[in-house]
Every structure is written in C-alpha cells, then in structure tokens.
Design a protein around this motif. Structure first.
Motif, PDB file in Angstrom:
ATOM      1  N   HIS A  92       0.879  -1.176   0.000  1.00  0.00           N
ATOM      2  CA  HIS A  92       0.000   0.000   0.000  1.00  0.00           C
ATOM      3  C   HIS A  92       0.911   1.219   0.000  1.00  0.00           C
ATOM      4  O   HIS A  92       1.353   1.679   1.058  1.00  0.00           O
ATOM      5  CB  HIS A  92      -0.897  -0.010   1.230  1.00  0.00           C
ATOM      6  N   THR A  93       1.223   1.736  -1.167  1.00  0.00           N
ATOM      7  CA  THR A  93       2.258   2.769  -1.265  1.00  0.00           C
ATOM      8  C   THR A  93       1.841   4.105  -0.672  1.00  0.00           C
ATOM      9  O   THR A  93       2.662   5.006  -0.539  1.00  0.00           O
ATOM     10  CB  THR A  93       2.697   2.980  -2.728  1.00  0.00           C
ATOM     11  N   ARG A  94       0.549   4.259  -0.299  1.00  0.00           N
ATOM     12  CA  ARG A  94       0.126   5.494   0.367  1.00  0.00           C
ATOM     13  C   ARG A  94       0.448   5.472   1.863  1.00  0.00           C
ATOM     14  O   ARG A  94       0.353   6.504   2.531  1.00  0.00           O
ATOM     15  CB  ARG A  94      -1.382   5.702   0.188  1.00  0.00           C
ATOM     16  N   ILE A  95       0.778   4.307   2.393  1.00  0.00           N
ATOM     17  CA  ILE A  95       1.050   4.165   3.814  1.00  0.00           C
ATOM     18  C   ILE A  95       2.562   4.212   4.020  1.00  0.00           C
ATOM     19  O   ILE A  95       3.295   3.446   3.388  1.00  0.00           O
ATOM     20  CB  ILE A  95       0.489   2.831   4.339  1.00  0.00           C
ATOM     21  N   PRO A  96       3.069   5.097   4.890  1.00  0.00           N
ATOM     22  CA  PRO A  96       4.530   5.227   5.042  1.00  0.00           C
ATOM     23  C   PRO A  96       5.246   3.912   5.292  1.00  0.00           C
ATOM     24  O   PRO A  96       6.311   3.664   4.724  1.00  0.00           O
ATOM     25  CB  PRO A  96       4.656   6.181   6.244  1.00  0.00           C
ATOM     26  N   GLU A  97       4.676   3.040   6.140  1.00  0.00           N
ATOM     27  CA  GLU A  97       5.342   1.781   6.466  1.00  0.00           C
ATOM     28  C   GLU A  97       5.467   0.869   5.256  1.00  0.00           C
ATOM     29  O   GLU A  97       6.383   0.053   5.171  1.00  0.00           O
ATOM     30  CB  GLU A  97       4.576   1.041   7.572  1.00  0.00           C
ATOM     31  N   GLU A  98       4.535   0.977   4.321  1.00  0.00           N
ATOM     32  CA  GLU A  98       4.548   0.133   3.129  1.00  0.00           C
ATOM     33  C   GLU A  98       5.199   0.850   1.947  1.00  0.00           C
ATOM     34  O   GLU A  98       5.841   0.224   1.109  1.00  0.00           O
ATOM     35  CB  GLU A  98       3.105  -0.240   2.752  1.00  0.00           C
ATOM     36  N   GLY A  99       4.997   2.152   1.882  1.00  0.00           N
ATOM     37  CA  GLY A  99       5.406   2.904   0.703  1.00  0.00           C
ATOM     38  C   GLY A  99       6.811   3.462   0.738  1.00  0.00           C
ATOM     39  O   GLY A  99       7.260   4.068  -0.237  1.00  0.00           O
ATOM     40  N   TYR A 100       7.523   3.248   1.845  1.00  0.00           N
ATOM     41  CA  TYR A 100       8.874   3.792   1.960  1.00  0.00           C
ATOM     42  C   TYR A 100       9.766   3.349   0.817  1.00  0.00           C
ATOM     43  O   TYR A 100      10.694   4.058   0.407  1.00  0.00           O
ATOM     44  CB  TYR A 100       9.505   3.365   3.287  1.00  0.00           C
ATOM     45  N   ILE A 101       9.493   2.167   0.278  1.00  0.00           N
ATOM     46  CA  ILE A 101      10.354   1.612  -0.761  1.00  0.00           C
ATOM     47  C   ILE A 101      10.315   2.456  -2.033  1.00  0.00           C
ATOM     48  O   ILE A 101      11.256   2.448  -2.828  1.00  0.00           O
ATOM     49  CB  ILE A 101       9.963   0.144  -1.056  1.00  0.00           C
ATOM     50  N   MET A 102       9.240   3.243  -2.212  1.00  0.00           N
ATOM     51  CA  MET A 102       9.167   4.107  -3.388  1.00  0.00           C
ATOM     52  C   MET A 102      10.223   5.205  -3.344  1.00  0.00           C
ATOM     53  O   MET A 102      10.582   5.771  -4.376  1.00  0.00           O
ATOM     54  CB  MET A 102       7.769   4.716  -3.515  1.00  0.00           C
ATOM     55  N   ASP A 103      10.725   5.512  -2.152  1.00  0.00           N
ATOM     56  CA  ASP A 103      11.781   6.523  -2.044  1.00  0.00           C
ATOM     57  C   ASP A 103      13.076   6.075  -2.704  1.00  0.00           C
ATOM     58  O   ASP A 103      13.959   6.884  -2.967  1.00  0.00           O
ATOM     59  CB  ASP A 103      12.057   6.841  -0.568  1.00  0.00           C
ATOM     60  N   LEU A 104      13.199   4.763  -2.960  1.00  0.00           N
ATOM     61  CA  LEU A 104      14.403   4.236  -3.607  1.00  0.00           C
ATOM     62  C   LEU A 104      14.336   4.367  -5.124  1.00  0.00           C
ATOM     63  O   LEU A 104      15.329   4.116  -5.806  1.00  0.00           O
ATOM     64  CB  LEU A 104      14.579   2.756  -3.240  1.00  0.00           C
ATOM     65  N   LEU A 105      13.178   4.730  -5.648  1.00  0.00           N
ATOM     66  CA  LEU A 105      12.953   4.768  -7.089  1.00  0.00           C
ATOM     67  C   LEU A 105      12.679   6.197  -7.549  1.00  0.00           C
ATOM     68  O   LEU A 105      12.256   7.041  -6.764  1.00  0.00           O
ATOM     69  CB  LEU A 105      11.756   3.876  -7.451  1.00  0.00           C
ATOM     70  N   PRO A 106      12.899   6.484  -8.831  1.00  0.00           N
ATOM     71  CA  PRO A 106      12.619   7.831  -9.334  1.00  0.00           C
ATOM     72  C   PRO A 106      11.138   8.185  -9.182  1.00  0.00           C
ATOM     73  O   PRO A 106      10.266   7.320  -9.260  1.00  0.00           O
ATOM     74  CB  PRO A 106      12.999   7.737 -10.822  1.00  0.00           C
ATOM     75  N   ASP A 107      10.880   9.448  -8.969  1.00  0.00           N
ATOM     76  CA  ASP A 107       9.506   9.930  -8.829  1.00  0.00           C
ATOM     77  C   ASP A 107       8.917  10.150 -10.220  1.00  0.00           C
ATOM     78  O   ASP A 107       8.775  11.277 -10.684  1.00  0.00           O
ATOM     79  CB  ASP A 107       9.506  11.234  -8.029  1.00  0.00           C
ATOM     80  N   CYS A 108       8.575   9.054 -10.896  1.00  0.00           N
ATOM     81  CA  CYS A 108       8.156   9.169 -12.290  1.00  0.00           C
ATOM     82  C   CYS A 108       6.931   8.329 -12.622  1.00  0.00           C
ATOM     83  O   CYS A 108       6.627   8.119 -13.795  1.00  0.00           O
ATOM     84  CB  CYS A 108       9.311   8.783 -13.212  1.00  0.00           C
ATOM     85  N   PHE A 109       6.201   7.865 -11.602  1.00  0.00           N
ATOM     86  CA  PHE A 109       5.064   6.982 -11.856  1.00  0.00           C
ATOM     87  C   PHE A 109       3.765   7.772 -12.001  1.00  0.00           C
ATOM     88  O   PHE A 109       3.508   8.721 -11.268  1.00  0.00           O
ATOM     89  CB  PHE A 109       4.945   5.944 -10.745  1.00  0.00           C
ATOM     90  N   ASP A 110       2.971   7.347 -12.967  1.00  0.00           N
ATOM     91  CA  ASP A 110       1.701   8.016 -13.246  1.00  0.00           C
ATOM     92  C   ASP A 110       0.552   7.476 -12.414  1.00  0.00           C
ATOM     93  O   ASP A 110      -0.504   8.108 -12.315  1.00  0.00           O
ATOM     94  CB  ASP A 110       1.363   7.865 -14.736  1.00  0.00           C
TER      95      ASP A 110
END
Length: 264
Positions: A49-67
């Motif tokens: 659940h990428t909206r939840i900090p505990e689950e979505g933290y992994i998105m910080d490792l990737l470029p901010d380019c998702f639609d």
C-alpha cells in the motif's frame, strides 16, 4: 514486429527492487527516466500500500516518475495526483471467516484499511520474514471485519492455505507470492482489475500495455496485457506465462526489457 507500447506496469518486490539486496539495480532508475522522457506511462503494480509510510517507503528508492499505483494486489488504485481509480474491498463474509480461522490456528496476518496497515499478532515467523525483506512490522491491532478491508496477507503454510483457508472463501481466493506468505484476493480483483481500471482511466488498450513481474500474484496481470514480461528471477510459472523473459532483478532486468522493446 515490436508492438507500440504506451504504458508499463511494474511489480515492486523482485522486479523493481531486489528481494535480496532490497535495492533497485544500478540501471533501473536510468531505464525508468528514459522511458518517461519518451512519453511512456509508468505504473506500479504491487501488493504493498504505497500510500502508507510503512509500506510505501520503498518508493523513495525509485525515481519519482510513476503516473499511477495499483496497490494491495489491485484492490486499491490511484493516480499520481491522488485520484482514486478503483476501491474494491474484500467480501465481508470472507474477511470474517479468514479472521476466525487465523484466530483458531494462531496464524499471524496483516490487513489493510484505506488508510492503515496493521498486523494481528507478531511471532518469530513474522520477525524473520519481515527482516528478510527489510519490511517494518506494522502496529498490532484486532481487525474489524465490519470495516472495508482491502487486503489480508497471512503467514501460513501452503497445506493450511489450500486445505483449510481456501475452502472457506466464497468470493475470494488465495494467491501465494513467496513461500509461507499468501494474500486473500477478491475473485473480481487481483492486479488485472487494477490494470483494467487504469487502462480505462488513461485510454489504453491491452495491446499497448506491457507488464513485468516475477511471482504468483503477477500471473493475472501478465495474462491481461499485450506484452507480458517475466523477470529472470521469476518463478517457472511466471516465466511460462510471459512472452519474453528478461534478466534477473539484480542484473538490470528492467533496463534490458525496456531496451529490448525499444522503450529506451
């Protein structure tokens, strides 16, 4: 002949991010940014659940380019701007029966509301699994089967899953994505439901869409797009369902797949 690909849906664990190093490979970011520059729409399709900090933290490792984000195995999906495209909670009866079996057999499970992810109990199995994925352990709490529950993930052996849990489910099924871990998914859900909702929202046809995955919860996603791609570290079943098998996650598999299909 290479298809005209307008969008790519990408699993996270084992696809964008290694389950061994917990990092994307060196050229993954390069591939994503180059594809984005060429006008390719990029989407995450994950059990997280990428909206939840505990689950979505992994998105910080990737470029901010998702639609957009197909989350909770397709049960909760939203665009980059925050527009919710699909909300599909699990059947309340199936939620209640899962909760009761887990209580009886002392099976730990995580569960997701729209705004929170919690866990029913913590034992050594939970600690070991979450440490292996560098995944934080959620707050402990009792699941309210009267609320909308969008995902349940159980720490359960395959035999119990197939012989005790799955027969209890009326409008759901189970999908295992790694040994000893299984998700409860709506029969009308799964990643393909989220992808179909996103395709409708962005005006895409299946033939214009590529999807990349590595494990059991990616199978329906791969079956519903024109260009299904399996990671080199994927399961045998996933590889058999794909039209193309790229390199492993740690070996720049995303970059190689994007290059093969002319996205970069």
């Amino acid at each position: 002949m290479i298809r005209m690909i307008r969008a790519v849906f990408l699993d996270v664990d084992g696809t964008l991010v290694s389950t061994r190093t917990h990092l994307p490979s060196p050229r993954t970011a390069q591939a994503l940014l180059r594809a984005k520059e060429r006008g390719i729409l990029l989407f995450v399709a994950t059990g997280r659940h990428t909206r939840i900090p505990e689950e979505g933290y992994i998105m910080d490792l990737l470029p901010d380019c998702f639609d957009g984000y197909v989350c909770l195995t397709g049960h909760y999906c939203f665009t980059r701007e925050g527009e919710v495209v699909l909300k599909q909670p699990l059947d309340p009866g199936d939620v209640g029966r899962t909760k009761e079996l887990a209580r009886k057999l002392e099976i730990p499970y995580t569960y997701a509301y729209e705004d929170r992810v919690l866990i029913s109990r913590v034992n050594e199995r939970v600690r070991r699994h979450n440490a292996g994925l560098e995944l934080p352990i959620p707050e402990v709490g009792e699941m309210d089967a009267g609320r909308d529950v969008y995902a349940i993930t159980l720490y359960v052996d395959r035999e119990v899953e197939m012989e005790r849990l799955r027969p209890l489910l009326h409008r759901s099924t189970t999908v295992s994505w790694t040994e000893g871990i299984t998700d409860v998914c709506s029969l009308e859900g799964g990643k393909q439901a989220g992808i179909e909702a996103m395709m409708a929202r962005f005006g895409l046809s299946p033939g214009e869409v590529m999807a990349v995955g590595d494990s059991g919860n990616d199978l329906t996603m791969l079956e519903h797009v024109g260009v299904p791609v399996a990671m080199g570290n994927g399961t045998a079943e996933v590889k058999a369902s794909a039209g193309y098998v790229t390199a492993a996650c740690e070996e720049d598999g995303i970059y190689q797949a994007f290059a093969h299909f002319g996205l970069i």
